[in-house]
Design a protein around this motif. Structure first.
Motif, PDB file in Angstrom:
ATOM      1  N   ASP B  24      19.382  26.137 -65.424  1.00 23.87           N
ATOM      2  CA  ASP B  24      17.963  26.403 -65.286  1.00 23.87           C
ATOM      3  C   ASP B  24      17.511  27.581 -66.130  1.00 23.87           C
ATOM      4  O   ASP B  24      17.048  28.594 -65.614  1.00 23.87           O
ATOM      5  N   THR B  25      17.612  27.444 -67.438  1.00 25.34           N
ATOM      6  CA  THR B  25      17.128  28.487 -68.346  1.00 25.34           C
ATOM      7  C   THR B  25      15.645  28.269 -68.567  1.00 25.34           C
ATOM      8  O   THR B  25      15.054  27.370 -67.982  1.00 25.34           O
ATOM      9  N   THR B  26      15.035  29.091 -69.425  1.00 27.10           N
ATOM     10  CA  THR B  26      13.594  28.979 -69.652  1.00 27.10           C
ATOM     11  C   THR B  26      13.226  27.553 -70.065  1.00 27.10           C
ATOM     12  O   THR B  26      12.303  26.944 -69.539  1.00 27.10           O
ATOM     13  N   THR B  27      13.948  27.029 -71.066  1.00 20.28           N
ATOM     14  CA  THR B  27      13.889  25.600 -71.353  1.00 20.28           C
ATOM     15  C   THR B  27      15.190  25.056 -70.800  1.00 20.28           C
ATOM     16  O   THR B  27      16.238  25.373 -71.329  1.00 20.28           O
ATOM     17  N   PRO B  28      15.137  24.310 -69.715  1.00 18.14           N
ATOM     18  CA  PRO B  28      16.401  23.960 -69.055  1.00 18.14           C
ATOM     19  C   PRO B  28      17.368  23.242 -69.987  1.00 18.14           C
ATOM     20  O   PRO B  28      16.985  22.395 -70.790  1.00 18.14           O
ATOM     21  N   ASN B  89      19.447  29.469 -79.126  1.00 18.61           N
ATOM     22  CA  ASN B  89      18.959  30.072 -77.900  1.00 18.61           C
ATOM     23  C   ASN B  89      19.957  30.864 -77.081  1.00 18.61           C
ATOM     24  O   ASN B  89      19.558  31.734 -76.328  1.00 18.61           O
ATOM     25  N   ASP B  92      19.680  34.526 -77.265  1.00 20.64           N
ATOM     26  CA  ASP B  92      18.342  35.077 -77.122  1.00 20.64           C
ATOM     27  C   ASP B  92      18.088  35.437 -75.653  1.00 20.64           C
ATOM     28  O   ASP B  92      18.146  34.573 -74.784  1.00 20.64           O
ATOM     29  N   ALA B  94      15.467  35.934 -74.137  1.00 23.41           N
ATOM     30  CA  ALA B  94      14.317  35.214 -73.563  1.00 23.41           C
ATOM     31  C   ALA B  94      14.723  33.837 -73.050  1.00 23.41           C
ATOM     32  O   ALA B  94      14.028  33.234 -72.251  1.00 23.41           O
ATOM     33  N   PHE B  95      15.835  33.314 -73.532  1.00 32.44           N
ATOM     34  CA  PHE B  95      16.293  31.994 -73.102  1.00 32.44           C
ATOM     35  C   PHE B  95      16.785  32.056 -71.658  1.00 32.44           C
ATOM     36  O   PHE B  95      16.771  31.061 -70.951  1.00 32.44           O
ATOM     37  N   GLY B  96      17.216  33.239 -71.253  1.00 33.35           N
ATOM     38  CA  GLY B  96      17.546  33.458 -69.849  1.00 33.35           C
ATOM     39  C   GLY B  96      18.766  32.734 -69.355  1.00 33.35           C
ATOM     40  O   GLY B  96      18.805  32.255 -68.224  1.00 33.35           O
ATOM     41  N   ALA B 100      21.286  32.248 -64.858  1.00 28.45           N
ATOM     42  CA  ALA B 100      20.510  31.039 -64.582  1.00 28.45           C
ATOM     43  C   ALA B 100      21.233  30.169 -63.556  1.00 28.45           C
ATOM     44  O   ALA B 100      22.449  30.027 -63.592  1.00 28.45           O
TER      45      ALA B 100
END
Lengths: 240, 190
Positions: B24-28, B89, B92, B94-96, B100
């Motif tokens: 479950d990252t920013t864009t999963p 990603n 990065d 921001a990708f988190g 996650a």
């Protein structure tokens, strides 16, 4: 736009499409059986061509040009194979797909308009990964199983229509049902649909192939002797 | 735990199944064990109608355990390192990826490779470490997940210097005076 493997290099003496599936064996059980299971949900196509003859400098040049454009297997390429022997051609009696003008006249030299032999399309929407669908055949013989066809799915952004081409092979075909414009059949096929299809999507039985990637870039091109003789033995795998 | 029809399938001699991983990252990051795309059902318990990528990315799956009375374990997924989404990603912030939520599910398929029931999500963990390795001509990325208190946490803020801070936040001058603070330096107040 992906390169297309040319017909000059497609007349391979040996040709095999097979569906590569991961079938896991769990070893031999107590009762002597070998249980197995698959985890890849339908597998992917692999094409083996063996002994593509290169017998003059022209085709060697063509093969060399394609070799660099395939970038060692990094660049996808569209490979079509001849499925004419298995395609559902309409019987001769029904005509060979040629039609006259609307008033029944031919061209001044007696020739007629010529259309494709087989015209088939999706009759009922099918979802992503479906393995059954109902197809409408406008021109062509009833399907019997064993035929292969291609569907042009939406290509990756920035590419041509042809670049979403996928190959499917029919396993079971139901009885034909007459409807307006032709007849429909329920078919079961593999691999599972690579994308959802809507009513009217064309099924291409004339030019069957798939977007693939070269698996053996190091050794598919045999040594060239006397500047004109060589063989190609490429192996491809369906690419995404 | 398994839906009824799925557990019936699991008892067959030659089951067909697929394993799905959702990070479950920013864009999963969604991957599954087969080729092409895979869509979950509309009544999926994790994310209805989500599309999972299966571009042959998953190279190795860890063995899962249900621990009874255990605390934590660390598992590793190995992925094909050429997937552009990963390459761009994973490093990065921001990708988190770090921290996650990661879920692993199993989907049973019938004889025509259709889902027999909704996906059974059976394992939850936290994504933790990413390793990128290259051997001969093979590039792989491993994502480590952990089920509990086994995080390999590195200090989140290590360098409190202006240059370091501006690499991530170019317009923020919050640390611009850090260089002036030190044992040999007496700040002038007022």
């Amino acid at each position: 736009m992906f390169a297309i493997w040319p017909p000059q290099l497609s007349a391979a003496p040996g040709l095999k499409w097979r569906r590569r599936e991961v079938v896991g064996l769990a070893g031999t059980a107590v009762d002597g059986s070998q249980p197995r299971g698959t985890t890849d949900g339908g597998g992917r196509w692999e094409l083996t061509m063996s002994g593509v003859w290169l017998r003059n400098a022209g085709v060697v040049k063509l093969a060399r040009a394609l070799e660099v454009m395939m970038d060692g297997g990094a660049a996808p390429i569209i490979v079509n194979t001849c499925e004419r022997a298995y395609a559902p051609m309409p019987p001769e009696a029904e005509g060979d797909g040629r039609v006259p003008n609307s008033d029944g006249t031919a061209m001044s030299d007696g020739s007629l308009y010529q259309s494709r032999f087989i015209s088939a399309e999706v009759y009922i929407n099918a979802a992503l990964r479906a393995t059954q669908m109902t197809v409408l055949i406008r021109a062509g013989a009833p399907l019997t199983g064993g035929e292969a066809f291609s569907i042009y799915h939406a290509p990756p952004r920035g590419y041509d229509d042809e670049d979403g081409k996928r190959r499917y092979q029919i396993g079971r075909a139901g009885l034909p049902v007459n409807v307006a414009g032709g007849f429909t059949q329920l078919i079961t096929f593999r691999t599972p649909l690579r994308a959802a299809v809507t009513v009217g999507t064309k099924l291409d039985f004339d030019s069957v192939g798939s977007v693939v990637r070269l698996l053996n870039p190091d050794d598919f091109f045999e040594d060239i002797s006397m500047a004109r003789f060589s063989n190609l033995n490429p192996v491809w795998q369906e690419a995404f | 735990m398994l839906p009824d029809r799925a557990s019936m399938m699991a008892r067959r001699e030659a089951p067909r199944w697929a394993v799905l991983v959702n990070i479950d990252t920013t864009t999963p990051l969604r991957i599954w064990t087969g080729p092409g795309s895979f869509a979950t059902t509309v009544d999926d318990l994790l994310d209805p109608s989500a599309i999972y990528d299966g571009i042959g990315l998953l190279i190795d799956m860890p063995a899962f355990r249900q621990m009874i009375g255990g605390t934590a374990e660390r598992l590793e997924f190995t992925l094909d390192g050429t997937w552009p989404i990963l390459r761009d990603n994973l490093v990065d912030p921001a990708f988190g990826l770090k921290g996650a939520a990661t879920s692993v599910g199993i989907a049973f398929l019938d004889d025509d490779y259709q889902l027999v029931d909704r996906v059974a999500w059976f394992y939850d963990a936290v994504a933790d470490l990413v390793t990128d390795s290259r051997q001969d001509m093979t590039d792989t990325i491993s994502i480590s997940i952990t089920s509990g208190d086994a995080l390999a946490m590195r200090a989140l803020l290590v360098y409190w210097t202006d240059a370091n801070h501006r690499r991530l936040n170019p317009t923020d001058g919050f640390f611009r005076r850090v260089g002036f603070y030190g044992p040999q330096y007496s700040p002038r107040w007022g």
